[in-house]
Enzyme design. Sequence first.
Site, PDB file in Angstrom:
ATOM      1  N   TYR A   1       5.824   3.539   9.571  1.00  0.00           N
ATOM      2  CA  TYR A   1       5.421   2.410   9.645  1.00  0.00           C
ATOM      3  C   TYR A   1       6.300   1.049   9.718  1.00  0.00           C
ATOM      4  O   TYR A   1       6.662   0.711   9.893  1.00  0.00           O
ATOM      5  CB  TYR A   1       4.234   2.505   9.388  1.00  0.00           C
ATOM      6  CG  TYR A   1       3.404   0.961   9.282  1.00  0.00           C
ATOM      7  CD1 TYR A   1       2.425   1.415  10.698  1.00  0.00           C
ATOM      8  CD2 TYR A   1       3.084   0.708   8.447  1.00  0.00           C
ATOM      9  CE1 TYR A   1       2.103  -0.225  11.996  1.00  0.00           C
ATOM     10  CE2 TYR A   1       2.338  -0.868   9.297  1.00  0.00           C
ATOM     11  CZ  TYR A   1       1.805  -1.505  10.803  1.00  0.00           C
ATOM     12  OH  TYR A   1       1.225  -2.034  11.160  1.00  0.00           O
TER      13      TYR A   1
ATOM     14  N   THR B   1      -9.835  -3.870  11.581  1.00  0.00           N
ATOM     15  CA  THR B   1      -9.841  -3.196  13.257  1.00  0.00           C
ATOM     16  C   THR B   1      -9.518  -1.637  12.358  1.00  0.00           C
ATOM     17  O   THR B   1      -9.501  -1.625  11.674  1.00  0.00           O
ATOM     18  CB  THR B   1      -8.175  -3.459  14.586  1.00  0.00           C
ATOM     19  OG1 THR B   1      -7.004  -3.307  13.377  1.00  0.00           O
ATOM     20  CG2 THR B   1      -7.864  -4.888  14.395  1.00  0.00           C
TER      21      THR B   1
END
Length: 238
Positions: A113, A150
């Site tokens: 990531y 989120t």
Amino acid sequence: VEFLYCDLASMKSIRQFVQRFREKNCPLHVLVNNAGVMLVPEKKTEDGFEEHFGLNYLGHFLLTNLLLDKLKQSGTHSHNARIVTVSSATHYVGKLHLNDLQSRCSYSPHGAYAQSKLALVLFTYRLQHLLTTNGSHVTANVVDPGVVNTELYKHVFWVVKVVKWMTAWLFFKTPEEGASTSIYAAVSPEMEGAGGCYLYNEERTKSADVAYDEELQRRLWTESCKMVGISDEASRLP
């Protein structure tokens, strides 16, 4: 508002999207590269790319390049077209492994990531250099939205999910707050003509030192062109 489907994890879908967009014969003044996955288990896209690198980075790389001519046509001297790419503070700890961009040797969700987010910063700086060299009325900037509440965190450990659930109201930004810097980069008069910036909380700040390595930017760009199957016209430029 009109919705056009585009799967950033699929090179075929990206090309189909661009074709559909071109058929509308519309100008393109702002492109926001915002799709992303985080800490997913080891998985490949339909094109065989490691998912973080393929979706977070290569998908945006191809999409932007295929739309560059439309952006250049739409920008003017007084109103530049704008490319806004969303990275993350995680890029500060990211390492770019040019000999193993697919994380095949040793897969780490965190490492993959962070690498994808560092690649987005390197890409933005190289893109701005090329746009400036060509005299294009297009700017490219990269944004750090901060820690936003989120569904991006759905793959973290359950303990982290519990802590997030308990503290999100205090420490996390709402999606609206998280979008503010991207909107600032996209429409603010203060950013007119300004490119190659790293923005956080609507202010220009310094990215990781390695992101300013022009040779690394150049090498990543060349390798990315090979991976997505487009010509590296930038190789003929300084």
